[in-house]
Design a protein around this motif. Sequence first.
Motif, PDB file in Angstrom:
ATOM      1  N   VAL A 422     -31.940 -29.098-124.364  1.00  0.00           N
ATOM      2  CA  VAL A 422     -31.618 -30.277-123.568  1.00  0.00           C
ATOM      3  C   VAL A 422     -30.555 -31.094-124.280  1.00  0.00           C
ATOM      4  O   VAL A 422     -30.395 -31.020-125.503  1.00  0.00           O
ATOM      5  CB  VAL A 422     -32.865 -31.140-123.305  1.00  0.00           C
ATOM      6  N   GLY A 423     -29.822 -31.887-123.508  1.00  0.00           N
ATOM      7  CA  GLY A 423     -28.778 -32.734-124.063  1.00  0.00           C
ATOM      8  C   GLY A 423     -27.441 -32.029-124.095  1.00  0.00           C
ATOM      9  O   GLY A 423     -27.347 -30.826-123.842  1.00  0.00           O
ATOM     10  N   PHE A 424     -26.391 -32.781-124.415  1.00  0.00           N
ATOM     11  CA  PHE A 424     -25.034 -32.246-124.416  1.00  0.00           C
ATOM     12  C   PHE A 424     -24.546 -31.900-125.811  1.00  0.00           C
ATOM     13  O   PHE A 424     -23.539 -31.240-125.979  1.00  0.00           O
ATOM     14  CB  PHE A 424     -24.057 -33.254-123.794  1.00  0.00           C
ATOM     15  N   SER A 425     -25.239 -32.375-126.842  1.00  0.00           N
ATOM     16  CA  SER A 425     -24.766 -32.121-128.201  1.00  0.00           C
ATOM     17  C   SER A 425     -25.343 -30.814-128.730  1.00  0.00           C
ATOM     18  O   SER A 425     -26.203 -30.194-128.116  1.00  0.00           O
ATOM     19  CB  SER A 425     -25.152 -33.289-129.119  1.00  0.00           C
ATOM     20  N   CYS A 426     -24.883 -30.441-129.896  1.00  0.00           N
ATOM     21  CA  CYS A 426     -25.265 -29.168-130.505  1.00  0.00           C
ATOM     22  C   CYS A 426     -26.682 -29.240-131.057  1.00  0.00           C
ATOM     23  O   CYS A 426     -27.062 -30.215-131.696  1.00  0.00           O
ATOM     24  CB  CYS A 426     -24.266 -28.859-131.617  1.00  0.00           C
ATOM     25  N   LEU A 427     -27.467 -28.200-130.802  1.00  0.00           N
ATOM     26  CA  LEU A 427     -28.766 -28.029-131.440  1.00  0.00           C
ATOM     27  C   LEU A 427     -28.649 -26.838-132.376  1.00  0.00           C
ATOM     28  O   LEU A 427     -28.302 -25.733-131.946  1.00  0.00           O
ATOM     29  CB  LEU A 427     -29.869 -27.790-130.405  1.00  0.00           C
ATOM     30  N   HIS A 428     -28.958 -27.040-133.667  1.00  0.00           N
ATOM     31  CA  HIS A 428     -28.805 -25.968-134.643  1.00  0.00           C
ATOM     32  C   HIS A 428     -29.950 -24.969-134.528  1.00  0.00           C
ATOM     33  O   HIS A 428     -31.121 -25.347-134.481  1.00  0.00           O
ATOM     34  CB  HIS A 428     -28.761 -26.529-136.064  1.00  0.00           C
ATOM     35  N   LEU A 429     -29.587 -23.688-134.486  1.00  0.00           N
ATOM     36  CA  LEU A 429     -30.528 -22.596-134.679  1.00  0.00           C
ATOM     37  C   LEU A 429     -30.552 -22.339-136.175  1.00  0.00           C
ATOM     38  O   LEU A 429     -29.534 -21.945-136.756  1.00  0.00           O
ATOM     39  CB  LEU A 429     -30.098 -21.346-133.913  1.00  0.00           C
ATOM     40  N   ARG A 430     -31.700 -22.567-136.816  1.00  0.00           N
ATOM     41  CA  ARG A 430     -31.749 -22.523-138.278  1.00  0.00           C
ATOM     42  C   ARG A 430     -32.527 -21.311-138.771  1.00  0.00           C
ATOM     43  O   ARG A 430     -33.358 -20.751-138.058  1.00  0.00           O
ATOM     44  CB  ARG A 430     -32.353 -23.822-138.829  1.00  0.00           C
ATOM     45  N   SER A 431     -32.244 -20.932-140.013  1.00  0.00           N
ATOM     46  CA  SER A 431     -32.838 -19.730-140.585  1.00  0.00           C
ATOM     47  C   SER A 431     -34.299 -19.928-140.962  1.00  0.00           C
ATOM     48  O   SER A 431     -35.021 -18.955-141.182  1.00  0.00           O
ATOM     49  CB  SER A 431     -32.048 -19.299-141.819  1.00  0.00           C
ATOM     50  N   ALA A 432     -34.746 -21.175-141.065  1.00  0.00           N
ATOM     51  CA  ALA A 432     -36.127 -21.484-141.438  1.00  0.00           C
ATOM     52  C   ALA A 432     -36.461 -22.866-140.887  1.00  0.00           C
ATOM     53  O   ALA A 432     -35.557 -23.634-140.536  1.00  0.00           O
ATOM     54  CB  ALA A 432     -36.290 -21.447-142.958  1.00  0.00           C
ATOM     55  N   PRO A 433     -37.743 -23.210-140.780  1.00  0.00           N
ATOM     56  CA  PRO A 433     -38.094 -24.553-140.299  1.00  0.00           C
ATOM     57  C   PRO A 433     -37.557 -25.625-141.239  1.00  0.00           C
ATOM     58  O   PRO A 433     -37.592 -25.465-142.454  1.00  0.00           O
ATOM     59  CB  PRO A 433     -39.625 -24.536-140.290  1.00  0.00           C
ATOM     60  N   GLY A 434     -37.037 -26.709-140.683  1.00  0.00           N
ATOM     61  CA  GLY A 434     -36.553 -27.810-141.499  1.00  0.00           C
ATOM     62  C   GLY A 434     -35.074 -28.050-141.328  1.00  0.00           C
ATOM     63  O   GLY A 434     -34.292 -27.110-141.207  1.00  0.00           O
ATOM     64  N   THR A 435     -34.677 -29.325-141.337  1.00  0.00           N
ATOM     65  CA  THR A 435     -33.273 -29.684-141.117  1.00  0.00           C
ATOM     66  C   THR A 435     -32.385 -29.283-142.285  1.00  0.00           C
ATOM     67  O   THR A 435     -31.162 -29.288-142.163  1.00  0.00           O
ATOM     68  CB  THR A 435     -33.148 -31.197-140.883  1.00  0.00           C
ATOM     69  N   GLY A 436     -32.962 -28.918-143.421  1.00  0.00           N
ATOM     70  CA  GLY A 436     -32.152 -28.481-144.560  1.00  0.00           C
ATOM     71  C   GLY A 436     -31.876 -26.995-144.579  1.00  0.00           C
ATOM     72  O   GLY A 436     -31.112 -26.534-145.421  1.00  0.00           O
ATOM     73  N   ALA A 437     -32.500 -26.241-143.669  1.00  0.00           N
ATOM     74  CA  ALA A 437     -32.308 -24.791-143.667  1.00  0.00           C
ATOM     75  C   ALA A 437     -30.928 -24.430-143.129  1.00  0.00           C
ATOM     76  O   ALA A 437     -30.297 -25.214-142.408  1.00  0.00           O
ATOM     77  CB  ALA A 437     -33.392 -24.109-142.841  1.00  0.00           C
TER      78      ALA A 437
END
Length: 600
Positions: A422-437
């Motif tokens: 949802v939304g117009f901005s980018c959602l990161h697909l990450r390699s592991a749970p957590g915003t630092g992944a």
Amino acid sequence: MRRLVRRGRLSGWRALAAILTLLLTAATLGPGSPPAHAQGGGIPLPTEFGTVWEIVAGYNTPTHSVADQNDPHAIDIVRADGGDTTGSRVLSPIAGTISYVDYSDCLTIDNGAGLAVLLCHIFPDGSLSRGVRVQVGEYLGTVAPAGYANNGGLPHIHIAVHHTRGGGYLDGTIPLTGQWAVEGEDLPATGEYNAYQGRRFTSSNRSGGSLSPAPAPDPAPAPAPAPTPTPGRVPLEPGWNMVGWTSHTFIADIAGMLEYYLDGIYVFDAQTQRFGSFRPGHLTRDDYQTEVRPGDGLLIRIKDVHGLVLSRPASVEPRRLNLRAGYNLVAWTGAATTVEEAMRSLGDALAAAFWWDAAAQKYRTYRPGLPMVSDLSRVAPAQALWLLLDADAVWDPGVATPIDPPPGDVPAAPGGELLEVVGFSCLHLRSAPGTGAMSITCLQGGTVLQSLGEPEVHADGHDWVKVRVNGQIGWVARGFTRPYQTAAPGDNSGSDPGGPPANAVAGDATYYHHSLAGNVMYCGGRYNPDDPTIAASTTHECGAKLRVWRGTRYVDVTVQDTGAFPLNDIDLSPAAFRQIGTLPEGRIRVRIEVLALPGR
């Protein structure tokens, strides 16, 4: 044009001296001086926070000299904390603009005030290009292994601050003092040989930018989705595309197929290492005569339009190509196979292969023997590639062993569901749970994901769900998704197992560009991309109530605008389009049902 000072290979005694300097100093380093820490001012190391690095080659060495390369104030650093220098993440030490990038060696960051930081012997990330803005701590790439990126056999990072005229042009270096002090420690100019060799520093560079995630449990990059082996029709994305060609023609003929959607076409002549081009509005007579041959690769830049498809010859005849040392923009003319098989005939001449992933707008890379920095695994017929060679070679598709087409996505585990970003901005697909992944890719609003049915993980204040999308597997914050089959509260979409009625008319649905927000519409009112009731039609008059079906899903809209598109096609707001499709699709086949006409 003056190339980057570290780009070329050294020759003769200078090369031998450079390698000996690096190897001998690395082998004989003692404990060295205590690690220095930033004490206000200066710049951090271009490395992960808390890692310790040591100068292995300082000022005034055979490779850091005025006579040879005009950079006596450069330093080479290696890990000194027990970590592996190879593969270490390289982070931006300053805020600035990428002014030059060579994906096999170096990049420069221009500070906009006449100076640029040069970092070499690294593999820059494929998402970087000239003009990209970076902040301190943003991810730039990884340190190359021994024998790669012109590192003389020792993995290390070359750091220097140069005067610059912009555009990648570099002049002499300045000492690393004052605002350029390394971790706050001044390294003033000196005539001493190998000055500051053995000095240690602890990096204060914190990963905080969108390109700078923390190390992931698995450092290997996620593989790119394999290109679909359908040589006859090529879907084009807004921006840059790499397209392989399979017949003899002229560049102007290809341009004619794309008409006013085209910003430019570029073909690369490996013999001269120069581009030929066709750029509307910047044409000469010679441009029309530029030839495109079977096995050539093209760079095609498309204006901001979705759903565009280029037709090219469907047959792909195997063709041996004579390639030159340096860069070659070519197309694979063999059957679908692994990248290792496709490159087998090139042997040791191959330094790297690059494929532009237009959907992700970044380069995917294959480096022989280096799976940890390779995210290109397969090639398809007529796929265009940049090949970087150390020597002339023949690319022969006849020696490669074909493979079966890549299997389809593995079904989700029991209990898995479809989710929509949802939304117009980018959602990161990450390699592991957590915003630092590590961020694998950026998912646009409307992208459909498949949950793998595994338990959710709570980290960094978010619930993380493991998903599959476009052949890639990773983690997303669930709060930025919604169930794909469930309409959003208050919207005007739905689902009907019976599907559209027999009198619904077939057509194509597209959506308005966001840049049109606020414009006055033909029927009155101003365009709002977040309004899911807006539609434009040349078939139906203002005020007509329509139901737009895709399969069993539908969205109800009102005609409020018109446009220059075919009969029975319809243009939706992004909010309406997302109810029945995903924005990256651009154009979808629909059926249109009339619910009510104006005044009735």
